[in-house]
Design a protein around this motif. Structure first.
Motif, PDB file in Angstrom:
ATOM      1  N   SER B  92       0.831  -1.201   0.000  1.00  0.00           N
ATOM      2  CA  SER B  92       0.000   0.000   0.000  1.00  0.00           C
ATOM      3  C   SER B  92       0.875   1.266   0.000  1.00  0.00           C
ATOM      4  O   SER B  92       0.576   2.235  -0.703  1.00  0.00           O
ATOM      5  N   PHE B  93       1.947   1.262   0.782  1.00  0.00           N
ATOM      6  CA  PHE B  93       2.875   2.413   0.769  1.00  0.00           C
ATOM      7  C   PHE B  93       3.443   2.600  -0.635  1.00  0.00           C
ATOM      8  O   PHE B  93       3.624   3.719  -1.104  1.00  0.00           O
ATOM      9  N   ARG B  94       3.715   1.486  -1.306  1.00  0.00           N
ATOM     10  CA  ARG B  94       4.269   1.557  -2.657  1.00  0.00           C
ATOM     11  C   ARG B  94       3.244   2.145  -3.634  1.00  0.00           C
ATOM     12  O   ARG B  94       3.537   3.047  -4.397  1.00  0.00           O
ATOM     13  N   GLU B  95       2.015   1.665  -3.530  1.00  0.00           N
ATOM     14  CA  GLU B  95       0.997   2.103  -4.493  1.00  0.00           C
ATOM     15  C   GLU B  95       0.557   3.545  -4.260  1.00  0.00           C
ATOM     16  O   GLU B  95       0.242   4.248  -5.212  1.00  0.00           O
ATOM     17  N   HIS B  96       0.535   3.949  -2.998  1.00  0.00           N
ATOM     18  CA  HIS B  96       0.015   5.284  -2.677  1.00  0.00           C
ATOM     19  C   HIS B  96       1.109   6.315  -2.450  1.00  0.00           C
ATOM     20  O   HIS B  96       0.839   7.381  -1.910  1.00  0.00           O
ATOM     21  N   HIS B  97       2.314   5.974  -2.847  1.00  0.00           N
ATOM     22  CA  HIS B  97       3.437   6.913  -2.727  1.00  0.00           C
ATOM     23  C   HIS B  97       3.607   7.344  -1.260  1.00  0.00           C
ATOM     24  O   HIS B  97       3.759   8.526  -0.961  1.00  0.00           O
ATOM     25  N   GLY B  98       3.586   6.353  -0.354  1.00  0.00           N
ATOM     26  CA  GLY B  98       3.716   6.647   1.074  1.00  0.00           C
ATOM     27  C   GLY B  98       5.149   6.864   1.513  1.00  0.00           C
ATOM     28  O   GLY B  98       5.403   6.987   2.707  1.00  0.00           O
ATOM     29  N   PHE B 129      -3.339  10.354  14.896  1.00  0.00           N
ATOM     30  CA  PHE B 129      -3.015  10.324  16.327  1.00  0.00           C
ATOM     31  C   PHE B 129      -2.131   9.116  16.645  1.00  0.00           C
ATOM     32  O   PHE B 129      -1.153   9.229  17.394  1.00  0.00           O
ATOM     33  N   GLY B 130      -2.469   7.993  16.049  1.00  0.00           N
ATOM     34  CA  GLY B 130      -1.728   6.757  16.334  1.00  0.00           C
ATOM     35  C   GLY B 130      -0.342   6.730  15.723  1.00  0.00           C
ATOM     36  O   GLY B 130       0.509   5.934  16.127  1.00  0.00           O
ATOM     37  N   MET B 131      -0.109   7.569  14.711  1.00  0.00           N
ATOM     38  CA  MET B 131       1.200   7.612  14.041  1.00  0.00           C
ATOM     39  C   MET B 131       2.018   8.814  14.503  1.00  0.00           C
ATOM     40  O   MET B 131       3.062   9.132  13.910  1.00  0.00           O
ATOM     41  N   ALA B 132       1.576   9.466  15.579  1.00  0.00           N
ATOM     42  CA  ALA B 132       2.208  10.734  15.973  1.00  0.00           C
ATOM     43  C   ALA B 132       3.635  10.566  16.475  1.00  0.00           C
ATOM     44  O   ALA B 132       4.373  11.541  16.582  1.00  0.00           O
ATOM     45  N   GLY B 133       4.039   9.336  16.773  1.00  0.00           N
ATOM     46  CA  GLY B 133       5.409   9.121  17.243  1.00  0.00           C
ATOM     47  C   GLY B 133       6.402   8.838  16.133  1.00  0.00           C
ATOM     48  O   GLY B 133       7.545   8.482  16.406  1.00  0.00           O
ATOM     49  N   ASN B 134       5.974   8.980  14.881  1.00  0.00           N
ATOM     50  CA  ASN B 134       6.866   8.736  13.743  1.00  0.00           C
ATOM     51  C   ASN B 134       6.948   9.977  12.873  1.00  0.00           C
ATOM     52  O   ASN B 134       5.930  10.488  12.405  1.00  0.00           O
ATOM     53  N   LEU B 135       8.167  10.434  12.651  1.00  0.00           N
ATOM     54  CA  LEU B 135       8.356  11.633  11.822  1.00  0.00           C
ATOM     55  C   LEU B 135       8.810  11.251  10.420  1.00  0.00           C
ATOM     56  O   LEU B 135       9.587  10.319  10.227  1.00  0.00           O
ATOM     57  N   CYS B 136       8.301  12.016   9.445  1.00  0.00           N
ATOM     58  CA  CYS B 136       8.746  11.892   8.055  1.00  0.00           C
ATOM     59  C   CYS B 136       9.083  13.291   7.564  1.00  0.00           C
ATOM     60  O   CYS B 136       8.291  14.208   7.766  1.00  0.00           O
ATOM     61  N   ARG B 137      10.257  13.458   6.983  1.00  0.00           N
ATOM     62  CA  ARG B 137      10.639  14.799   6.525  1.00  0.00           C
ATOM     63  C   ARG B 137      10.402  14.988   5.025  1.00  0.00           C
ATOM     64  O   ARG B 137      10.698  16.036   4.479  1.00  0.00           O
ATOM     65  N   GLY B 140       5.177  14.928   3.953  1.00  0.00           N
ATOM     66  CA  GLY B 140       4.092  15.755   4.475  1.00  0.00           C
ATOM     67  C   GLY B 140       2.952  14.910   5.028  1.00  0.00           C
ATOM     68  O   GLY B 140       1.892  15.442   5.340  1.00  0.00           O
ATOM     69  N   TYR B 141       3.170  13.604   5.133  1.00  0.00           N
ATOM     70  CA  TYR B 141       2.275  12.643   5.813  1.00  0.00           C
ATOM     71  C   TYR B 141       0.998  12.292   5.040  1.00  0.00           C
ATOM     72  O   TYR B 141       0.390  11.254   5.298  1.00  0.00           O
ATOM     73  N   GLN B 142       0.568  13.146   4.108  1.00  0.00           N
ATOM     74  CA  GLN B 142      -0.709  12.878   3.426  1.00  0.00           C
ATOM     75  C   GLN B 142      -0.757  11.458   2.875  1.00  0.00           C
ATOM     76  O   GLN B 142      -1.722  10.733   3.087  1.00  0.00           O
ATOM     77  N   ASN B 143       0.304  11.101   2.151  1.00  0.00           N
ATOM     78  CA  ASN B 143       0.271   9.804   1.475  1.00  0.00           C
ATOM     79  C   ASN B 143       0.540   8.641   2.419  1.00  0.00           C
ATOM     80  O   ASN B 143       0.155   7.505   2.144  1.00  0.00           O
ATOM     81  N   ILE B 144       1.196   8.938   3.544  1.00  0.00           N
ATOM     82  CA  ILE B 144       1.390   7.889   4.552  1.00  0.00           C
ATOM     83  C   ILE B 144       0.026   7.532   5.145  1.00  0.00           C
ATOM     84  O   ILE B 144      -0.342   6.356   5.257  1.00  0.00           O
TER      85      ILE B 144
END
Lengths: 284, 163
Positions: B92-98, B129-137, B140-144
């Motif tokens: 899913s990360f691959r398909e949605h550009h996560g 809320f559940g992913m708030a402990g993981n940062l991505c630089r 912008g999180y939308q696709n994650i």
């Protein structure tokens, strides 16, 4: 970021843990979830020769609610506080506060006992414990003693706990009425710029009791007694709320740090107290 | 400060390793056991790149001593899928550009896996809320968030089909 070397112990019961603390002296530290202590050890700001990991001590875990008394083992995690149905019923402010601590990964590991015993003014639970008038149970070589949360904190990182004692349990009477834990932080995972815990009751349209406590606005958590008193007997109208905020601001002593200058902290404190009173009152 | 024999079950396989008490779990995993899926990002408990599943909880392995994990069951990204058989979340990360650079991705997916175990049908707000402990630089999180919601829908559909 590798800490200095230490010896690791994992005792199976409280008596063994206390015996180790007594034998090893003030170079030994109890380890709960470690999410305050381990970062300090990595930065070499805390030096620990002997680490006493409490994770195998089953009697330090668990939440019970019985006859209106809430009793929580020190090794109960923030995640446990959030997911326990009986606690959410008996003291919903615990869940509201725990959800605002750190982030999910930290909440799975961070414990109530570690949060209250560490003595860091930034921790949220010490302030909440002032509001709930909780009691901490400490066990040491001479046996067990109870200390009121309102008497426990002496200065930043300085508490009534002796080096050879373990904080084993937190108890408080299940509160009634409305509640709120309101926290302002710069980002997820940060400590509070300012936070306020409130429990209040309403009788015939008037506030009949109010306990207000504040987090990270002095070097210890502050029970703002005069602020609560300013609300009692009022309908929590604007002038009563203003008086309560003014009383609370008179009881805190914030210092300038990377969360802002003193003036800003007083401003934020006023806002979190206002929001907390409004939300708690709406829930009475 | 002698070394300890530490026993771990990593991705279903029993392992024993000799480590000093002061060695952090992330270092033991990466440097002694060759489990390099969990990454070292900030090393200060903020970024979540080192997230592993430890006894059914998402934890930051830079803030746990290996000694504390003695006896634990650990799942890392390596235990979720592999290049020939991607986990639904990986696909899913691959398909949605996560992901863009991919550095945070092992921690993101390991954390998302636990989140969906606990809450198989989260709202977008619950995912954030559940992913708030993981940062991505990068993203912008939308696709994650999109990737995790899509994976949840797919896992639920597969579950329903199986029933």
């Amino acid at each position: 970021m590798i800490p200095a070397a230490f010896d690791y112990h994992r005792p199976a019961d409280i008596a063994s843990a206390v015996a180790l603390l007594q034998e090893l002296g003030d170079d030994a530290r109890p380890l709960a979830g470690g999410h305050s202590l381990i970062p300090m050890m990595k930065l070499r700001m805390a030096s620990v020769e002997y680490l006493i990991d409490l994770q195998d001590i089953d009697e330090l875990r668990g939440i019970s609610v019985s006859d209106g008394i809430v009793s929580i083992g020190a090794m109960t995690t923030q995640h446990d506080l959030i997911t326990d149905a009986a606690l959410a019923e008996a003291a919903p402010i615990m869940r509201e506060a725990a959800l605002q601590i750190a982030d999910p990964q930290v909440r799975y590991v961070g414990t109530l006992g570690g949060n209250v015993a560490n003595g860091d003014p930034g921790n949220d639970m010490p302030g909440l414990m002032q509001c709930l008038d909780a009691t901490f149970t400490l066990v040491g070589p001479g046996g067990s003693r109870d200390v009121a949360a309102r008497d426990f904190y002496e200065a930043a990182y300085m508490t009534a706990r002796e080096d050879d004692e373990i904080l084993t349990r937190v108890t408080f009477a299940a509160p009634t009425g409305g509640y709120a834990y309101e926290k302002q932080k710069r980002k997820i995972g940060d400590y509070a710029t300012a936070a306020a815990a409130i429990q209040m009751t309403r009788d015939d349209g008037l506030c009949s009791s109010a306990a207000i406590a504040l987090t990270n606005l002095s070097d210890v958590p502050v029970f703002a007694k005069a602020a609560g008193a300013a609300l009692v007997g009022t309908s929590c109208d604007a002038s009563a709320v203003t008086a309560a905020i003014s009383a609370a601001l008179g009881e805190i002593d914030p210092t300038e740090d990377n969360r802002g200058p003193v003036e800003f902290k007083l401003h934020v404190a006023g806002i979190v107290i206002l929001r907390a009173i409004e939300r708690a009152w709406s829930r009475t | 400060m002698s070394k300890m024999h530490i026993q771990l079950t990593i991705n279903g396989e029993a392992q024993e390793v000799l480590a000093e008490p002061r060695e952090l779990l992330i270092h033991v995993l990466r440097e002694k056991l060759g489990v390099t899926g969990p990454h070292i990002g900030c090393e200060t408990s903020h970024c979540g790149a080192c997230t592993v599943d430890l006894n059914g909880k998402s934890v930051k392995s830079c803030t746990v001593f290996a000694a504390q994990a003695n006896g634990a069951e650990i799942t890392t990204i390596e235990g979720l899928g592999n290049p020939d058989d991607l986990h639904v979340l990986q696909q899913s990360f691959r398909e949605h550009h996560g992901l863009q650079c991919g550095f945070c991705t092992p921690g993101m997916i390991t954390r998302a896996h636990r989140l969906l175990q606990e809450n198989p049908n989260p709202t977008e707000a619950e995912v954030r809320f559940g992913m708030a402990g993981n940062l991505c630089r990068c993203t912008g999180y939308q696709n994650i968030v999109k990737s995790i919601l899509a994976a949840a829908a797919e896992m639920n559909a597969a579950q329903e089909a199986a029933e």
